[in-house]
Design an enzyme around this catalytic site. Sequence first.
Site, mmCIF file in Angstrom:
data_model
loop_
_atom_site.group_PDB
_atom_site.id
_atom_site.type_symbol
_atom_site.label_atom_id
_atom_site.label_comp_id
_atom_site.label_asym_id
_atom_site.label_seq_id
_atom_site.Cartn_x
_atom_site.Cartn_y
_atom_site.Cartn_z
ATOM 1 C CG PHE A 52 -1.910 1.148 1.202
ATOM 2 C CD1 PHE A 52 -3.115 1.010 0.531
ATOM 3 C CD2 PHE A 52 -1.628 2.350 1.833
ATOM 4 C CE1 PHE A 52 -4.036 2.064 0.497
ATOM 5 C CE2 PHE A 52 -2.539 3.404 1.797
ATOM 6 C CZ PHE A 52 -3.739 3.259 1.130
ATOM 7 C CG ASP A 76 5.455 3.419 1.670
ATOM 8 O OD1 ASP A 76 5.476 3.964 2.800
ATOM 9 O OD2 ASP A 76 4.432 3.331 0.986
ATOM 10 C CE LYS A 95 -0.219 5.257 7.614
ATOM 11 N NZ LYS A 95 -1.617 5.632 7.863
#
Length: 401
Positions: free
Chosen positions: A136, A221, A250
Amino acid sequence: MQVTRATFDEVMVPNYNPAAIVPVKGLGSRVWDQEGNEYIDFAGGIAVNVLGHCHPDLVKTLKEQGEKLWHLSNVFTNEPALRLAQKLTHATFADKAYFANSGAEANEAALKLARRFALEHYGEEKNQIIAFNQGFHGRTFFTVTVGGQAAYSDGFGPKPGAVEHVDYNNLDALKEIISDKTCAVIMEPLQGEGGVISPMQEFVEGVRALCTEHNALLIFDEVQSGVGRTGQLYAYMGLNVVPDILTTAKSLGGGFPIGAMLTTTEIAASLKVGTHGSTYGGNPLACAVAEKVLDIVNTPAILQDVLRKEQLFRDGLNKINQKYNVFSEIRGQGLLIGCALNEQYKGKARDFLVASAANNMMCLVAGANVVRFAPSLVIPDEDIAEGLARFERAIEHVVNS
């Protein structure tokens, strides 16, 4: 004006299906809803609230910066952005930083940079991007196409081309399709949404070697795995593998929107003036908060305590599982933990999430078969114990229903 969960259905686009409760206040690892009910937060805003809710140092920093400078166009730079870039590059392999507003935007920048670098150095034929199934990387059309879950990218028309996928932890599959036409391989060094899957050491080392062999850039990532989540500042630091580009978001802002792409001077040179940009990226408010987050998290005391807290979770979950036998495996690293459901409860992860909420505990899922925890890195031990007690009651409810 009084608003409730029903207001959502009246005025919001229906791409989300939020819980029945509406949280109104958070402090540390506890949250209160409109009715005054209190919840233990093991979700962390999906690995975002790295220091919990309303951490006093972050609140103070935000207030102070809010009275100085909020926004400038990128015709100017600003002090918080420069300090944050200095600290990120000093703490990592990178020489240069680019700021955005989210993980998707950081990944978009990374993928555009990889294509641009390959074009400038090797020609237009070198454009293939390889990613991993169940990965993702965000919700922009480019990043959701690169992400390895077709359900998120299907139904929106023609997808960006020259993007291919292979299975995570399958080095042979990567060997079959990587070539001198590959410009980048993008991977999570700990898959989050895909089920909290750790990479095998030989796999991640093999990916690095193949990228080097074929002059392809390796993009890590670390949107979910970064900023102390694994007990390292970034997960790559525990894997003996250094990427060419790293993305982070995040936890970086502790709840304030920010993303960053980190890379080397040589690679960064391909994003010349005007080739990419962001209206809000690098704004003083976000960068000031992120700088404070980094100052707090990037310390031996915090990072080492993440591993101690991980063990508290593992011990508690194993004890619960001995009693109810619902998990096949407790996996993950640091405070990104996946409880993989066994065959008997396969596909029922959401049932456990709903039951947890009914027992005043907030958690996540990672697909249909994994219950996921991504709490604050500074969650008190007593909140871990109380949250696990509530989780046990939720499990008991699912098992007996």
